[in-house]
Design an enzyme around this catalytic site. Structure first.
Site, PDB file in Angstrom:
ATOM      1  N   GLY A   1       0.819  -1.213   0.000  1.00  0.00           N
ATOM      2  CA  GLY A   1       0.000   0.000   0.000  1.00  0.00           C
ATOM      3  C   GLY A   1       0.845   1.251   0.000  1.00  0.00           C
TER       4      GLY A   1
ATOM      5  N   LEU B   1       0.456   3.658  -2.071  1.00  0.00           N
ATOM      6  CA  LEU B   1       0.827   3.561  -3.488  1.00  0.00           C
ATOM      7  C   LEU B   1       1.293   4.912  -4.034  1.00  0.00           C
ATOM      8  CD1 LEU B   1      -2.074   1.270  -4.785  1.00  0.00           C
ATOM      9  CD2 LEU B   1       0.132   0.603  -3.796  1.00  0.00           C
ATOM     10  N   HIS B   2       2.407   4.903  -4.735  1.00  0.00           N
ATOM     11  CA  HIS B   2       2.967   6.116  -5.324  1.00  0.00           C
ATOM     12  C   HIS B   2       3.204   5.877  -6.810  1.00  0.00           C
ATOM     13  CE1 HIS B   2       6.679   3.893  -5.052  1.00  0.00           C
ATOM     14  NE2 HIS B   2       6.618   3.855  -3.725  1.00  0.00           N
TER      15      HIS B   2
ATOM     16  N   HIS C   1       4.448   2.513  -7.909  1.00  0.00           N
ATOM     17  CA  HIS C   1       3.440   1.441  -7.995  1.00  0.00           C
ATOM     18  C   HIS C   1       2.567   1.624  -9.242  1.00  0.00           C
ATOM     19  CE1 HIS C   1       4.151   1.560  -3.504  1.00  0.00           C
ATOM     20  NE2 HIS C   1       4.327   0.279  -3.760  1.00  0.00           N
TER      21      HIS C   1
ATOM     22  N   GLN D   1       7.705  -9.430   7.826  1.00  0.00           N
ATOM     23  CA  GLN D   1       8.954  -8.936   7.230  1.00  0.00           C
ATOM     24  C   GLN D   1       9.488  -7.701   7.942  1.00  0.00           C
ATOM     25  OE1 GLN D   1       6.828  -8.369   3.326  1.00  0.00           O
ATOM     26  NE2 GLN D   1       8.216  -6.653   3.117  1.00  0.00           N
TER      27      GLN D   1
ATOM     28  N   GLN E   1      15.092  -8.217  -3.082  1.00  0.00           N
ATOM     29  CA  GLN E   1      13.767  -8.864  -2.996  1.00  0.00           C
ATOM     30  C   GLN E   1      13.418  -9.528  -4.329  1.00  0.00           C
ATOM     31  OE1 GLN E   1      10.108  -7.192  -1.085  1.00  0.00           O
ATOM     32  NE2 GLN E   1       9.656  -6.447  -3.115  1.00  0.00           N
TER      33      GLN E   1
HETATM   34  O1  PAF Z   1       7.828  -4.753  -1.841  1.00  0.00           O
HETATM   35  C1  PAF Z   1       6.870  -4.834  -1.061  1.00  0.00           C
HETATM   36  O2  PAF Z   1       6.037  -3.935  -0.975  1.00  0.00           O
HETATM   37  C2  PAF Z   1       6.729  -6.051  -0.158  1.00  0.00           C
HETATM   38  O3  PAF Z   1       7.968  -6.514   0.253  1.00  0.00           O
HETATM   39  C3  PAF Z   1       5.920  -7.184  -0.802  1.00  0.00           C
HETATM   40  C4  PAF Z   1       6.591  -7.744  -2.042  1.00  0.00           C
HETATM   41  C5  PAF Z   1       4.533  -6.666  -1.164  1.00  0.00           C
HETATM   42  C6  PAF Z   1       5.740  -8.342   0.191  1.00  0.00           C
HETATM   43  O4  PAF Z   1       5.133  -7.902   1.367  1.00  0.00           O
END
Ligand code: PAF
Length: 292
Positions: free
Chosen positions: A45, A47-48, A51, A77, A169
């Site tokens: 979320g 969102l910018h 995204h 996480q 990631q």
């Molecule tokens: O990059 C992210 O926003 C998060 O690490 C993800 C991939 C949605 C997992 O929670």
């Protein structure tokens, strides 16, 4: 519920929001069965523009695409003492962004949907999960991969889209998909930047104006490094380090040169220059490709 939204099933051209895995899964399964291509954009979320670019990229994928955005701030996480509680959660704004970008389905599970009592199984990221970001954020990548694995199982996408901004990631997700035979394609999307080069991130909102100015040094350092790539590794790192030193309030955590899979830097070919630093209490990361 806001106008233009539906909270049940799926309605072409309208945003449908699901929070229960058991309700979303049959919807995406049926759409796939009808020949639609499901493309997942996993987010936390806030969102910018970055995204928005992921969503636009998803919509440009050939085929009859159904973009599915997940919005879930994944507690697994975040290490103790990190920003889980203060992480921004502007859900209505996020839904508006999804509506503007032509998203069909949004998945907004609650923590109890994703981790009901007794849920203890975790994905282990392996050695790379303890390096770079993982060295400073213990367990971060195990938690990230666990939620991504769950999202992939619930949504069942043909493709999932991730930003290159979180390059480690992206690398670990690609590796999990390969190692555990997930039947989908992972697509990486180049980082969206501000006018001064600063990578967009939800955490930039934590910076005050002076910190924001100083933080511009991260991307400047990466540009300084890549601009001398013809002179070899040492020169790349020295140029980037020199630029970082120009902002003493930016506390560098690491500056590293690796290969494109985040193994040791190659003598020639494609590499990645990565930086992490703390500006005040905000941890920022950035990376760029570098060719030798
Ligand atoms: O990059 C992210 O926003 C998060 O690490 C993800 C991939 C949605 C997992 O929670």
């Amino acid at each position: 519920m806001t106008p233009g939204s539906t909270r049940n099933g799926y309605a072409p051209g309208r945003l449908t929001v699901h929070s229960e895995p058991a309700k979303l899964a049959p919807v995406t399964r049926a759409l796939r069965g009808a020949g639609r291509k499901i493309v997942l954009i996993p987010t936390m979320g806030a969102l910018h523009e970055g995204h928005r670019e992921l969503i636009r990229h998803a919509r440009r994928i050939p085929g009859s695409v159904v973009p599915v955005v997940s919005i879930f701030v994944n507690p697994l996480q975040f290490a103790a003492g990190e920003d889980l509680d203060r992480y921004p959660r502007p859900l209505e704004d996020d839904l508006q962004v999804c509506r503007e970008e032509g998203v069909d389905l949004v998945f907004t599970p609650q923590v109890e949907h994703m981790y009901p009592p007794g849920s203890e199984t975790r994905i282990a990221a392996g050695p790379l999960g303890d390096e770079l970001e993982g060295a400073a954020r213990k367990g971060h990548f195990d938690g990230m991969l666990t939620v991504v694995a769950k999202l992939l199982h619930i949504v069942g996408p043909d493709v999932a889209v991730f930003g290159e901004k979180d390059y480690q990631q992206l690398t670990l997700v690609r590796r999990m998909v390969r190692d555990l035979d997930f039947p989908l394609r992972i697509v990486g999307v180049p980082t969206v930047r501000e006018d001064d080069g600063m990578a967009l991130s939800s955490r930039n909102a934590y910076l005050d104006p002076e910190q924001r100015r100083a933080a511009g040094v991260l991307s400047r350092a990466l540009v300084a490094g890549t601009s001398v790539s013809a002179r070899g590794h040492d020169e790349v790192l020295a140029a980037a380090r020199g630029e970082l030193a120009s902002e003493p309030d930016v506390e560098v955590d690491y500056l590293e040169l690796r290969d494109a899979d985040l193994g040791p830097a190659p003598a020639s070919g494609a590499g990645r220059l990565l930086v992490a630093a703390r500006v005040g209490s905000t941890r920022l990361i950035d990376n760029v490709p570098v060719a030798f």
